[in-house]
Each structure stands twice: as C-alpha cells, then as structure tokens.
Scaffold this motif. Structure first.
Motif, PDB file in Angstrom:
ATOM      1  N   ASP A   1       0.835  -1.198   0.000  1.00  0.00           N
ATOM      2  CA  ASP A   1       0.000   0.000   0.000  1.00  0.00           C
ATOM      3  C   ASP A   1       0.871   1.250   0.000  1.00  0.00           C
ATOM      4  OD1 ASP A   1       0.474  -1.120   2.781  1.00  0.00           O
ATOM      5  OD2 ASP A   1      -0.100   0.933   3.275  1.00  0.00           O
ATOM      6  N   GLY A   2       2.129   1.115   0.408  1.00  0.00           N
ATOM      7  CA  GLY A   2       3.058   2.242   0.455  1.00  0.00           C
ATOM      8  C   GLY A   2       3.850   2.367  -0.835  1.00  0.00           C
ATOM      9  N   LEU A   3       3.792   3.526  -1.455  1.00  0.00           N
ATOM     10  CA  LEU A   3       4.557   3.748  -2.690  1.00  0.00           C
ATOM     11  C   LEU A   3       6.051   3.766  -2.412  1.00  0.00           C
ATOM     12  CD1 LEU A   3       1.613   4.831  -3.387  1.00  0.00           C
ATOM     13  CD2 LEU A   3       2.752   6.187  -5.138  1.00  0.00           C
ATOM     14  N   ASN A   4       6.421   4.044  -1.162  1.00  0.00           N
ATOM     15  CA  ASN A   4       7.841   3.991  -0.819  1.00  0.00           C
ATOM     16  C   ASN A   4       8.399   2.584  -0.977  1.00  0.00           C
ATOM     17  OD1 ASN A   4       6.230   3.197   1.371  1.00  0.00           O
ATOM     18  ND2 ASN A   4       7.705   3.855   2.893  1.00  0.00           N
ATOM     19  N   PHE A   5       7.555   1.563  -0.746  1.00  0.00           N
ATOM     20  CA  PHE A   5       8.007   0.187  -0.941  1.00  0.00           C
ATOM     21  C   PHE A   5       8.143  -0.154  -2.419  1.00  0.00           C
ATOM     22  CE2 PHE A   5       7.060  -0.099   3.466  1.00  0.00           C
ATOM     23  CZ  PHE A   5       7.875  -1.116   3.946  1.00  0.00           C
TER      24      PHE A   5
ATOM     25  N   GLY B   1       2.262 -13.453  -3.256  1.00  0.00           N
ATOM     26  CA  GLY B   1       1.329 -12.387  -3.578  1.00  0.00           C
ATOM     27  C   GLY B   1       1.874 -11.064  -3.079  1.00  0.00           C
ATOM     28  N   TRP B   2       1.843 -10.063  -3.948  1.00  0.00           N
ATOM     29  CA  TRP B   2       2.407  -8.749  -3.639  1.00  0.00           C
ATOM     30  C   TRP B   2       1.272  -7.744  -3.487  1.00  0.00           C
ATOM     31  CZ3 TRP B   2       7.742  -8.678  -3.186  1.00  0.00           C
ATOM     32  CH2 TRP B   2       8.425  -9.775  -3.729  1.00  0.00           C
ATOM     33  N   GLN B   3       1.176  -7.147  -2.307  1.00  0.00           N
ATOM     34  CA  GLN B   3       0.176  -6.107  -2.102  1.00  0.00           C
ATOM     35  C   GLN B   3       0.544  -4.863  -2.905  1.00  0.00           C
ATOM     36  OE1 GLN B   3      -0.266  -5.244   2.056  1.00  0.00           O
ATOM     37  NE2 GLN B   3      -1.352  -7.146   2.510  1.00  0.00           N
ATOM     38  N   ILE B   4      -0.465  -4.264  -3.558  1.00  0.00           N
ATOM     39  CA  ILE B   4      -0.268  -3.044  -4.330  1.00  0.00           C
ATOM     40  C   ILE B   4      -1.358  -2.044  -3.963  1.00  0.00           C
ATOM     41  CG2 ILE B   4      -0.244  -2.000  -6.628  1.00  0.00           C
ATOM     42  CD1 ILE B   4       2.173  -3.708  -6.236  1.00  0.00           C
ATOM     43  N   GLY B   5      -0.956  -0.825  -3.600  1.00  0.00           N
ATOM     44  CA  GLY B   5      -1.909   0.248  -3.346  1.00  0.00           C
ATOM     45  C   GLY B   5      -2.366   0.871  -4.650  1.00  0.00           C
ATOM     46  N   PRO B   6      -3.672   0.991  -4.881  1.00  0.00           N
ATOM     47  CA  PRO B   6      -4.180   1.436  -6.180  1.00  0.00           C
ATOM     48  C   PRO B   6      -3.749   2.833  -6.601  1.00  0.00           C
ATOM     49  CG  PRO B   6      -5.926   0.378  -4.925  1.00  0.00           C
ATOM     50  CD  PRO B   6      -4.763   0.539  -3.996  1.00  0.00           C
ATOM     51  N   THR B   7      -3.464   3.728  -5.638  1.00  0.00           N
ATOM     52  CA  THR B   7      -3.062   5.080  -6.041  1.00  0.00           C
ATOM     53  C   THR B   7      -1.773   5.065  -6.853  1.00  0.00           C
ATOM     54  OG1 THR B   7      -1.973   5.357  -3.893  1.00  0.00           O
ATOM     55  CG2 THR B   7      -4.195   6.270  -4.134  1.00  0.00           C
ATOM     56  N   ALA B   8      -1.013   3.969  -6.779  1.00  0.00           N
ATOM     57  CA  ALA B   8       0.216   3.872  -7.576  1.00  0.00           C
ATOM     58  C   ALA B   8      -0.074   3.899  -9.062  1.00  0.00           C
ATOM     59  CB  ALA B   8       0.970   2.592  -7.211  1.00  0.00           C
ATOM     60  N   THR B   9      -1.292   3.505  -9.472  1.00  0.00           N
ATOM     61  CA  THR B   9      -1.615   3.554 -10.898  1.00  0.00           C
ATOM     62  C   THR B   9      -1.697   4.982 -11.397  1.00  0.00           C
ATOM     63  OG1 THR B   9      -4.009   3.479 -10.489  1.00  0.00           O
ATOM     64  CG2 THR B   9      -2.872   1.373 -10.757  1.00  0.00           C
ATOM     65  N   ASP B  10      -1.905   5.944 -10.491  1.00  0.00           N
ATOM     66  CA  ASP B  10      -1.862   7.364 -10.837  1.00  0.00           C
ATOM     67  C   ASP B  10      -0.465   7.947 -10.644  1.00  0.00           C
ATOM     68  OD1 ASP B  10      -4.569   7.453 -11.420  1.00  0.00           O
ATOM     69  OD2 ASP B  10      -5.141   8.319  -9.488  1.00  0.00           O
ATOM     70  N   LEU B  11       0.160   7.621  -9.519  1.00  0.00           N
ATOM     71  CA  LEU B  11       1.353   8.338  -9.082  1.00  0.00           C
ATOM     72  C   LEU B  11       2.647   7.826  -9.700  1.00  0.00           C
ATOM     73  CD1 LEU B  11       0.375   8.805  -5.348  1.00  0.00           C
ATOM     74  CD2 LEU B  11       0.550  10.587  -7.083  1.00  0.00           C
ATOM     75  N   HIS B  12       2.795   6.516  -9.874  1.00  0.00           N
ATOM     76  CA  HIS B  12       3.970   6.016 -10.597  1.00  0.00           C
ATOM     77  C   HIS B  12       3.638   4.725 -11.347  1.00  0.00           C
ATOM     78  CE1 HIS B  12       5.604   4.309  -6.467  1.00  0.00           C
ATOM     79  NE2 HIS B  12       4.660   3.517  -6.946  1.00  0.00           N
ATOM     80  N   PRO B  13       2.799   4.831 -12.363  1.00  0.00           N
ATOM     81  CA  PRO B  13       2.451   3.634 -13.137  1.00  0.00           C
ATOM     82  C   PRO B  13       3.646   2.986 -13.810  1.00  0.00           C
ATOM     83  CG  PRO B  13       1.643   5.635 -14.218  1.00  0.00           C
ATOM     84  CD  PRO B  13       2.092   6.031 -12.850  1.00  0.00           C
ATOM     85  N   ASP B  14       4.683   3.766 -14.103  1.00  0.00           N
ATOM     86  CA  ASP B  14       5.874   3.183 -14.728  1.00  0.00           C
ATOM     87  C   ASP B  14       6.558   2.194 -13.778  1.00  0.00           C
ATOM     88  OD1 ASP B  14       6.348   5.533 -13.197  1.00  0.00           O
ATOM     89  OD2 ASP B  14       8.353   5.740 -14.038  1.00  0.00           O
TER      90      ASP B  14
END
Length: 565
Positions: free
Chosen positions: A335-339, A359-372
């Motif tokens: 959930d943390g983009l820092n990770f 399984g790797w947890q992913i916070g959805p806001t990453a699709t906006d903030l750093h999709p690359d």
C-alpha cells in the motif's frame, strides 16, 4: 462557533462535495484520484543529490521544491536521491518515456532553471513548521524555498527592504512562538488556493516528496507527538492534532493522504496507528509516500505521475491435492509507494525471486502516481507472482473508523463512494484479490466481499486476537475469507542470524496454526522482516512436502473445488 459545531459544519461542507463527485460517472481512464503530470520531456535533466556537500539538506529541500515548479509545465528535471532513483531513471529510458538524460552539476541546475522564478520563501530553522509552510507558499505563489544559510546565493526578493514586501517572504520575520501558529497562518492565507484533490501529513525534515506537493499545490500538515515537545519547544501535539482534524474535515472525503504520520526513525510525529486512525475518521485513505523506517521517502512523482501503463494478470491453472495443506504467502506493505520505489525493487531483483509463489500487495493510487514503476513489476513477474489490492480498497484505512467524524446519515454515503472508487481502481490493477488491515464489523466486511470481481479476501495484518483455528477460512457473501495465521517474528532482519531466527519462528508458527483437516487452505503473512527471497524459500523448505505453496489468486479456486476433483 465551538469546536463541535465547526467539525459538523466542515463535515456538511465536504459531504456536499461528495454528492457532486459521486454523481459523476467514473470512466475507465479519464478519472484519477491523484493529480497527474504531463508526459515527461523526451530529454530529462538529472542531478545527483549525493554530490552535495555543504548545506546538503538545505539544498535538497530547495531542489525538490524547485523541481515541482520546473515540472509543472512538463516534467524535465529528475533528482537522484539514491541508487533506486537511478534504477527508475534507467527504466524510464528502457520503457521509451525518455530518449536522453543530460547530467547537470549544481551550478548548471540553477543556471538552467532559476530564471523565471520570481521570489523566495525563507524558512525559519527555529520553527520547523515553516518548512511545510514555505513549501505551500512555493506551490501557490511560485517561488524558491531556501534556508537562511543558502538564501543569499539566489539574489531573489524575499519580502524585506529593499525589495517589495509583497514579493517573497522571510518567515523568520513572523516570530511565531509555536508550529501551530505557522500552520494556522498558512491555511488562513492559502486555503482557497490549495488543491482539494489530496492532502499530506509530512515531517518537515523530509524533502523528496515536495516536488509533487509543490507542483499540484497540495496542503501539508504535520502532527507532533507528545515526545516531540521535549526536543522541539515549538511543538504542541494536542493543538496540532485538533487543527489537523479540522483541516482534514474541511477537505473532501475519499481523497488520499500522502506522506506519513511518523518520522523515519519512529521517534517523531503522532505515530502510525493514531495518524492513520485520524485520517480514516476524516475519510482520508493513507498512501505512504514518506520514510517509514523501512523504505525512504518517494521522490520524482512530478515525473513518474506523467507516465501511463496498463496492467494485466493471468492466473495459471492449479490442481487441488486433497491430502495436502495449500498456503499462499502475502508480502505486505505494498500500500506504500515507498516500498514500490525501494524494497519491492530489491526483492524483485533478488536472484531467488520466483523460486516461491508470492502475492504482492499493491496500493491502487500507484496507478496514478507512478504507473511506470508498477509496469516494471507486472512485466518482470514470474509465474508464481500475483498482485493483490492493498489495503482494503483505495488505501490504508482503519476500516471501522472510516468516516466516523461525519454525521451518521453521511457515513454510509461516504463509504459507498469509497467502495465505488475501490472497485474502479481494483480493476485498473486487474486484481481479483483484496487484502484488509484488521477485523471489522460484519456489515462492513460484507460490503467489501460484495465488490465487483473480488474472488477472495486475505484478511488482517498478521494474526489478530479474533483469529482461531475454526475461522482461518470463512465465507462472506459467497467470497472466501482467509485470515492470516501468523504473527511477525520481529521487526528487523538485517543479519544472517536474525534471518535464520525469523525463518525458524515462521516455520513453527505455521505448523502450530495448521488445522488437522485436509485439505486446508492458509494465509501466511510476510511483512517487512522479509528482507531477501531466500527467506521465503527457506521457510517453504522447512515446512516440508505436506505444504503446497500457491498464488493467492489460486487459493479461492482450490477451496471452492470438491475434494474429489
């Protein structure tokens, strides 16, 4: 107006914003909860902050804020805060977002980007809040953020004679007695010009995230903890808490709270649990983008948020083994983009990555903030890798606390909109599995389980007080729910002996919490103590052949399958 009346008025105001937002259709690609930059320039200028010597922190602060102004029209300036930033810059080139990188020296940075900056905002080192205030001023009014020791180099107006008092500001001139005085002044002056799309709680000493905060004029708070008052005479934890609550309630519900609510060494700030609880009560979901003691602060979002990517997953077929124990390993904190920027990259580049399904947890806001960055993981996934939605939908929340500061009649509306956003963004991750933070009220759990496309829920950040051998697997609204069976072995595993101890602890935890019936289906929780992929491999080896590791998106298929099939 007393404090209670103020909170109720703020809640009513933000709820009217919710109604307008909820009535608008959420398109597949045209809606973003987080502001996004334009596409990066084909040529990026880059600077390594590690080359700084004198006034290193002060210059990183100035450069990060300057980066936000420069990249507002188009991302063209990239800062290397550590080697991971350099790896992600290489990835931008490999993906084709950028054709060329021009490396600059510090003098060349200012020669190229300082012209056109009209003014300067000088922080007051004696009042840490002025760092956040200056950052907001830079975003709203356009200007350089500088420390007193470096300000003379820039020859910019700073609001004192002989310059006009209307151009720039030296925040030392206010003589603020407390940090809260600076925050109150800033929000009185700037509130109407700050973004309502996001908010941040950020320790003043954190620099890297400020490019994005400046670019999009995102408001910034900090909430001291009681322990801070011994070290910082300007801190006032209770007043800062109440003020933050008021501001969070003035901002719309269901927006991200960036930054982090504790300092990287975990000795400063309100702390993770009280901070996330407060944000949740005010209907803000936390997206950790600052230093949390494990992964450093996220930088260059003014560049990364300008990228795009599409994410797809394929679930391989799996065979039920009726006499075996099937388990799924879940790596937490995605959930943390820092990770994503730091520790996930370390683990994905580990030579043993792929030896064990995870399984790797992913916070959805990453699709906006750093999709690359997400694109790197989806493209480099091994057959055993799967990506699941963390953490309870749009972000890290305390589920039962969410929107509690709103009147009862509005809480259901806020939660409904939260679920709608979560469904949209889970689709962007192509994730059929949802992870949650903690035990919650049955009706709230049921509303999550009814989510479109959810095939299974992996519940809880480790084994909870409510977990028993009888409820490790339950079914809610037709959706299987797997509760985490283990507690963590300890917070840090930097040495080989600590890693071996953690592996031994986990093997015994799993065996002790394995039910007698066969087949059975287990959720094993891997948190930040997992510092190498070899640890996962050793844990699986230590469990023996009776245990079969599968992807978390395969486990729901297996538990629904007849034991004879």
């Amino acid at each position: 107006m007393n404090r209670r009346e103020f909170i109720e008025t703020a809640a009513a105001f933000s709820a009217t914003q919710l109604v307008a937002r909820a009535s608008a259709p959420l398109g597949e690609n045209d809606f973003h909860v987080c502001p996004k930059s334009r596409a990066p320039a084909r040529t990026l200028c880059a600077f390594r902050t590690g080359d700084l010597t004198s006034y290193s922190w002060e210059m990183r602060l100035t450069l990060s804020c300057l980066q936000g102004l420069v990249n507002r029209s188009q991302p063209q300036f990239y800062l290397i805060h550590d080697r991971y930033d350099e790896l992600w810059l290489d990835w931008l080139q490999e993906r084709g977002d950028v054709d060329k990188v021009v490396w600059l020296e510090i003098g060349e940075v200012f020669e190229r980007f300082l012209p056109g900056i009209p003014q300067m905002f000088i922080i007051d080192p004696a009042v840490p809040a002025t760092i956040n205030v200056a950052t907001m001023l830079a975003g709203v009014r356009g200007g350089l953020v500088a420390a007193p020791g470096t300000a003379d180099q820039f020859n910019l107006p700073m609001g004192v004679i002989p310059d006009s008092s209307t151009v720039g500001l030296d925040l030392r001139s206010f003589g603020w007695k407390k940090d809260i005085d600076a925050y109150r002044w800033a929000f009185q002056q700037l509130s109407g010009q700050l973004s309502k799309q996001a908010i941040a709680i950020l320790a003043p000493q954190e620099a890297a995230l400020r490019d994005y905060l400046v670019e999009f004029k995102i408001p910034i708070l900090w909430i001291s903890g009681p322990q801070d008052e011994d070290r910082n005479p300007k801190a006032s934890s209770e007043q800062e808490f109440q003020f933050a609550r008021e501001i969070l309630m003035q901002w719309p519900p269901n927006i991200p709270c960036l930054g982090w609510t504790t300092s990287g060494d975990k000795t400063g700030g309100i702390g993770e649990t009280p901070g996330v609880r407060l944000a949740s009560q005010c209907a803000k979901y936390t997206a950790c983008t600052a230093f949390d003691a494990y992964s450093p602060t996220v930088g260059n979002l003014s560049v990364h948020s300008g990228t795009t990517a599409t994410f797809k997953q394929a679930v391989p077929p799996v065979t039920l083994e009726p006499k075996k124990i099937h388990l799924a390993l879940i790596r937490s904190d995605g959930d943390g983009l820092n990770f994503h920027r730091h520790y996930y990259r370390k683990l994905f580049d580990d030579p043993k990555h792929g030896s064990v399904p995870i399984g790797w947890q992913i916070g959805p806001t990453a699709t906006d903030l750093h999709p690359d960055l997400l694109d790197y993981y989806y493209r480099h996934a091994r057959p055993g890798d799967s990506f699941l939605n963390a953490l309870t939908g749009m972000g890290y929340i305390h589920e039962d606390d969410y929107a509690l500061n709103y009147p009862p009649e509005q809480q259901a509306q806020v939660w409904k909109e939260y679920l709608r956003l979560s469904s949209l963004y889970r689709g962007r991750l192509d994730a059929s599995i949802l992870s949650t933070y903690s035990e919650m009220q049955p009706d709230r759990f049921a509303s999550l389980a009814r989510g479109l496309g959810i095939q299974g829920i992996f519940a809880n950040y480790g084994r909870s007080h409510a977990t028993t051998l009888d409820n490790l697997l339950t079914v809610v609204e037709g959706t299987p729910v797997f509760r985490a069976i283990n507690r963590p072995p300890g917070p840090f595993t930097f040495t080989s002996s600590a890693r071996r101890d953690a592996e031994f602890f986990m093997v015994n935890e799993i065996k002790r919490w394995t039910p007698l019936q066969r087949p059975c289906f287990l959720h094993v929780f891997l948190a930040n103590w997992l510092t190498s992929m070899e640890m996962a491999e050793n844990i699986v080896r230590g469990l023996g052949d009776e245990y079969v590791v599968v992807r978390p998106d395969q486990l729901p298929q297996l538990c629904k399958r007849p034991t004879g099939g």
